[in-house]
Motif scaffolding. Structure first.
Motif, PDB file in Angstrom:
ATOM      1  N   VAL A 110     -23.909   4.411 -68.825  1.00  0.00           N
ATOM      2  CA  VAL A 110     -24.455   3.644 -69.916  1.00  0.00           C
ATOM      3  C   VAL A 110     -23.922   4.643 -71.061  1.00  0.00           C
ATOM      4  CG1 VAL A 110     -26.681   4.716 -71.070  1.00  0.00           C
ATOM      5  CG2 VAL A 110     -26.912   3.368 -68.867  1.00  0.00           C
ATOM      6  N   ALA A 111     -23.136   6.797 -70.737  1.00  0.00           N
ATOM      7  CA  ALA A 111     -23.011   7.238 -71.143  1.00  0.00           C
ATOM      8  C   ALA A 111     -22.431   8.169 -70.253  1.00  0.00           C
ATOM      9  CB  ALA A 111     -24.008   7.284 -72.772  1.00  0.00           C
ATOM     10  N   ALA A 112     -21.495   8.989 -71.649  1.00  0.00           N
ATOM     11  CA  ALA A 112     -20.811  10.298 -71.122  1.00  0.00           C
ATOM     12  C   ALA A 112     -20.288  10.913 -71.615  1.00  0.00           C
ATOM     13  CB  ALA A 112     -19.749   9.809 -69.777  1.00  0.00           C
ATOM     14  N   THR A 113     -20.258  12.088 -71.426  1.00  0.00           N
ATOM     15  CA  THR A 113     -19.207  13.345 -72.292  1.00  0.00           C
ATOM     16  C   THR A 113     -18.284  14.163 -71.434  1.00  0.00           C
ATOM     17  OG1 THR A 113     -18.804  14.842 -74.135  1.00  0.00           O
ATOM     18  CG2 THR A 113     -20.910  14.728 -72.357  1.00  0.00           C
ATOM     19  N   TYR A 114     -17.954  14.972 -71.806  1.00  0.00           N
ATOM     20  CA  TYR A 114     -16.886  15.942 -71.135  1.00  0.00           C
ATOM     21  C   TYR A 114     -16.684  17.654 -71.233  1.00  0.00           C
ATOM     22  CZ  TYR A 114     -12.622  15.582 -73.505  1.00  0.00           C
ATOM     23  OH  TYR A 114     -11.753  15.937 -73.678  1.00  0.00           O
ATOM     24  N   ILE A 115     -16.653  17.918 -70.371  1.00  0.00           N
ATOM     25  CA  ILE A 115     -16.289  19.619 -71.583  1.00  0.00           C
ATOM     26  C   ILE A 115     -14.955  20.143 -70.310  1.00  0.00           C
ATOM     27  CG2 ILE A 115     -18.682  20.063 -71.475  1.00  0.00           C
ATOM     28  CD1 ILE A 115     -19.195  21.728 -69.169  1.00  0.00           C
ATOM     29  N   ASN A 116     -14.863  20.859 -70.970  1.00  0.00           N
ATOM     30  CA  ASN A 116     -13.638  21.954 -70.523  1.00  0.00           C
ATOM     31  C   ASN A 116     -13.795  23.603 -69.875  1.00  0.00           C
ATOM     32  OD1 ASN A 116     -10.866  20.211 -70.442  1.00  0.00           O
ATOM     33  ND2 ASN A 116     -11.048  20.076 -72.604  1.00  0.00           N
ATOM     34  N   VAL A 117     -13.291  24.025 -68.831  1.00  0.00           N
ATOM     35  CA  VAL A 117     -13.501  24.852 -68.255  1.00  0.00           C
ATOM     36  C   VAL A 117     -12.801  25.540 -68.024  1.00  0.00           C
ATOM     37  CG1 VAL A 117     -14.958  25.696 -66.811  1.00  0.00           C
ATOM     38  CG2 VAL A 117     -16.574  24.431 -68.271  1.00  0.00           C
ATOM     39  N   GLU A 118     -11.874  26.572 -67.972  1.00  0.00           N
ATOM     40  CA  GLU A 118     -10.553  27.639 -67.882  1.00  0.00           C
ATOM     41  C   GLU A 118     -11.617  28.604 -67.350  1.00  0.00           C
ATOM     42  OE1 GLU A 118      -6.293  27.842 -68.877  1.00  0.00           O
ATOM     43  OE2 GLU A 118      -7.692  27.430 -70.039  1.00  0.00           O
ATOM     44  N   GLU A 119     -10.188  28.983 -66.090  1.00  0.00           N
ATOM     45  CA  GLU A 119     -10.617  30.481 -65.503  1.00  0.00           C
ATOM     46  C   GLU A 119      -9.687  31.138 -65.642  1.00  0.00           C
ATOM     47  OE1 GLU A 119     -12.312  34.298 -63.855  1.00  0.00           O
ATOM     48  OE2 GLU A 119     -13.508  32.070 -65.708  1.00  0.00           O
ATOM     49  N   GLY A 120      -9.130  32.511 -66.371  1.00  0.00           N
ATOM     50  CA  GLY A 120      -7.682  32.810 -66.260  1.00  0.00           C
ATOM     51  C   GLY A 120      -6.985  31.796 -67.358  1.00  0.00           C
ATOM     52  N   THR A 121      -5.004  32.308 -67.036  1.00  0.00           N
ATOM     53  CA  THR A 121      -4.330  32.097 -67.624  1.00  0.00           C
ATOM     54  C   THR A 121      -3.616  31.153 -66.590  1.00  0.00           C
ATOM     55  OG1 THR A 121      -4.212  34.009 -69.008  1.00  0.00           O
ATOM     56  CG2 THR A 121      -2.375  32.481 -68.900  1.00  0.00           C
ATOM     57  N   ALA A 122      -3.280  29.887 -66.904  1.00  0.00           N
ATOM     58  CA  ALA A 122      -2.407  28.707 -66.606  1.00  0.00           C
ATOM     59  C   ALA A 122      -1.521  29.211 -65.881  1.00  0.00           C
ATOM     60  CB  ALA A 122      -2.650  27.499 -67.112  1.00  0.00           C
ATOM     61  N   THR A 123      -1.725  29.031 -64.805  1.00  0.00           N
ATOM     62  CA  THR A 123      -0.314  29.464 -64.113  1.00  0.00           C
ATOM     63  C   THR A 123       0.550  27.673 -63.747  1.00  0.00           C
ATOM     64  OG1 THR A 123      -1.023  29.612 -61.864  1.00  0.00           O
ATOM     65  CG2 THR A 123      -0.761  31.656 -63.146  1.00  0.00           C
ATOM     66  N   VAL A 124      -0.551  27.057 -64.103  1.00  0.00           N
ATOM     67  CA  VAL A 124       0.446  25.143 -63.811  1.00  0.00           C
ATOM     68  C   VAL A 124       0.934  24.756 -65.567  1.00  0.00           C
ATOM     69  CG1 VAL A 124      -0.881  24.888 -61.657  1.00  0.00           C
ATOM     70  CG2 VAL A 124      -1.235  24.159 -63.929  1.00  0.00           C
ATOM     71  N   SER A 125       2.773  23.805 -65.304  1.00  0.00           N
ATOM     72  CA  SER A 125       2.790  23.519 -66.564  1.00  0.00           C
ATOM     73  C   SER A 125       1.355  22.388 -66.876  1.00  0.00           C
ATOM     74  CB  SER A 125       4.254  22.058 -65.867  1.00  0.00           C
ATOM     75  OG  SER A 125       4.644  21.878 -67.143  1.00  0.00           O
ATOM     76  N   LEU A 126       1.350  22.806 -68.401  1.00  0.00           N
ATOM     77  CA  LEU A 126       0.437  21.703 -68.831  1.00  0.00           C
ATOM     78  C   LEU A 126       0.535  21.192 -70.680  1.00  0.00           C
ATOM     79  CD1 LEU A 126      -1.503  24.618 -70.054  1.00  0.00           C
ATOM     80  CD2 LEU A 126      -2.415  23.207 -67.543  1.00  0.00           C
ATOM     81  N   GLN A 127       0.374  19.336 -69.565  1.00  0.00           N
ATOM     82  CA  GLN A 127       0.794  18.315 -70.512  1.00  0.00           C
ATOM     83  C   GLN A 127      -0.033  18.395 -71.486  1.00  0.00           C
ATOM     84  OE1 GLN A 127       1.226  14.597 -67.544  1.00  0.00           O
ATOM     85  NE2 GLN A 127       0.159  13.500 -69.704  1.00  0.00           N
ATOM     86  N   PRO A 128       0.553  18.108 -72.780  1.00  0.00           N
ATOM     87  CA  PRO A 128      -0.126  17.851 -74.091  1.00  0.00           C
ATOM     88  C   PRO A 128      -1.467  16.903 -73.969  1.00  0.00           C
ATOM     89  CG  PRO A 128       2.189  17.835 -74.945  1.00  0.00           C
ATOM     90  CD  PRO A 128       1.585  17.821 -73.210  1.00  0.00           C
ATOM     91  N   THR A 129      -1.896  17.008 -75.148  1.00  0.00           N
ATOM     92  CA  THR A 129      -2.438  15.976 -75.478  1.00  0.00           C
ATOM     93  C   THR A 129      -2.851  16.121 -76.803  1.00  0.00           C
ATOM     94  OG1 THR A 129      -5.035  16.805 -75.178  1.00  0.00           O
ATOM     95  CG2 THR A 129      -4.003  15.940 -73.289  1.00  0.00           C
ATOM     96  N   SER A 130      -3.172  14.825 -77.805  1.00  0.00           N
ATOM     97  CA  SER A 130      -3.132  14.715 -78.717  1.00  0.00           C
ATOM     98  C   SER A 130      -5.079  14.692 -79.341  1.00  0.00           C
ATOM     99  CB  SER A 130      -2.832  13.237 -79.586  1.00  0.00           C
ATOM    100  OG  SER A 130      -3.821  12.357 -78.503  1.00  0.00           O
TER     101      SER A 130
END
Length: 279
Positions: free
Chosen positions: A196-216
């Motif tokens: 029916v419906a959905a949304t999302y949030i972003n939660v991060e702890e500390g500084t990323a130590t993995v390679s991050l892929q960009p999004t637009s």
């Protein structure tokens, strides 16, 4: 000269038109967010909601899609409200509400996604999701990503729960702790849907130590109002949803999908003009 009652009726009609336009653009915006954040196809093969899902955390307020929050901010259980895309969408059935951790973009977890919330049998009353008669399989457990693992995408979704809904034995009783499971497989095997419906949030702890892929980013001013949506969203059968991999969250400042609606300006002027006639 218009009578006062006639002007009031016209104002009400104009406001209704604004609300319908707002919901229509909101549907387009949340679809764009799910595509730009790679939740389609990481978690869902397709995403065609028939309503908008809004989260409101105590101390935070209304949350925009993809908004970056801390684990402390998302600790309390949020209020969930649903806004139909148009007048043809009714919310009188029985539903399942869930929060799953789709992890970072492109992540792979063979064991599936982490389940943070799963409630069967919820209802929608006056736009609010209620659980007075529901079964809390997994009570809300706020997101708590591992330090350095990057920005995790936590998806909150509401699915229609048909009379044929059949949960697996290991997820049929209340108060089951947070654990991993294959969300797309769960939706398919239990007969849930459509979404029916959905949304999302972003939660991060500390500084990323993995390679991050960009999004637009999602540019809401480029979105056209949507036509009636079917609500037939398909969970992805890919294992690429959740786990340790590479990815990045959209800019949280672009999460104003339901606030930046330039196309509504003519309606605003119309309402203002009609209201002036009452003075």
């Amino acid at each position: 000269m218009f009578s006062r009652s006639s002007v009031i009726s016209l104002v009400a009609l104009a406001i209704s038109s604004v609300a319908a336009q707002d919901a229509s653009l909101g549907i387009k915006a949340i679809q764009a967010h799910f595509t730009q954040s790679h939740l389609v196809p990481d978690l869902l093969a397709s995403f065609n909601p028939s309503a908008l899902l809004n989260l409101n955390y105590p101390g935070v307020g209304p949350v925009t899609p993809g908004q970056k929050l801390t684990k402390e901010q998302v600790g309390p259980t949020p209020a969930v409200t649903i806004t139909p895309a148009n007048s043809s969408v009714t919310l009188t059935g029985t539903y399942t509400l869930a929060m799953v951790d789709a992890d970072i973009v492109g992540a792979v977890l063979p064991e599936g996604q982490t389940r943070h919330w799963l409630v069967n049998g919820v209802k929608v009353e006056d736009g609010a999701v209620t659980n007075a008669t529901a079964v809390g399989i997994t009570t809300y457990a706020g997101p708590w990503p591992a330090p350095g693992s990057g920005p995790h995408r936590y998806v909150v979704a509401l699915y229609e729960q048909p009379s044929t809904f059949t949960p697996p034995d290991n997820l049929s009783a209340p108060n089951i702790p947070v654990s991993t499971f294959d969300w797309p497989a769960y939706v398919q095997s239990t007969g849930l849907g459509p979404l029916v419906a959905a949304t999302y949030i972003n939660v991060e702890e500390g500084t990323a130590t993995v390679s991050l892929q960009p999004t637009s980013a999602v540019v809401t001013s480029t979105l056209a109002p949507s036509s009636a949506t079917s609500g037939a969203s398909t969970p992805s059968n890919s294992a690429g949803a959740g786990g340790n991999g590479s990815g990045n969250a959209p800019n949280p400042n672009t999460g104003n999908a339901f606030r930046s609606m330039p196309a509504l300006a003519p309606f605003t002027l119309l309402v203002g003009g009609l209201a002036a006639l009452l003075l």
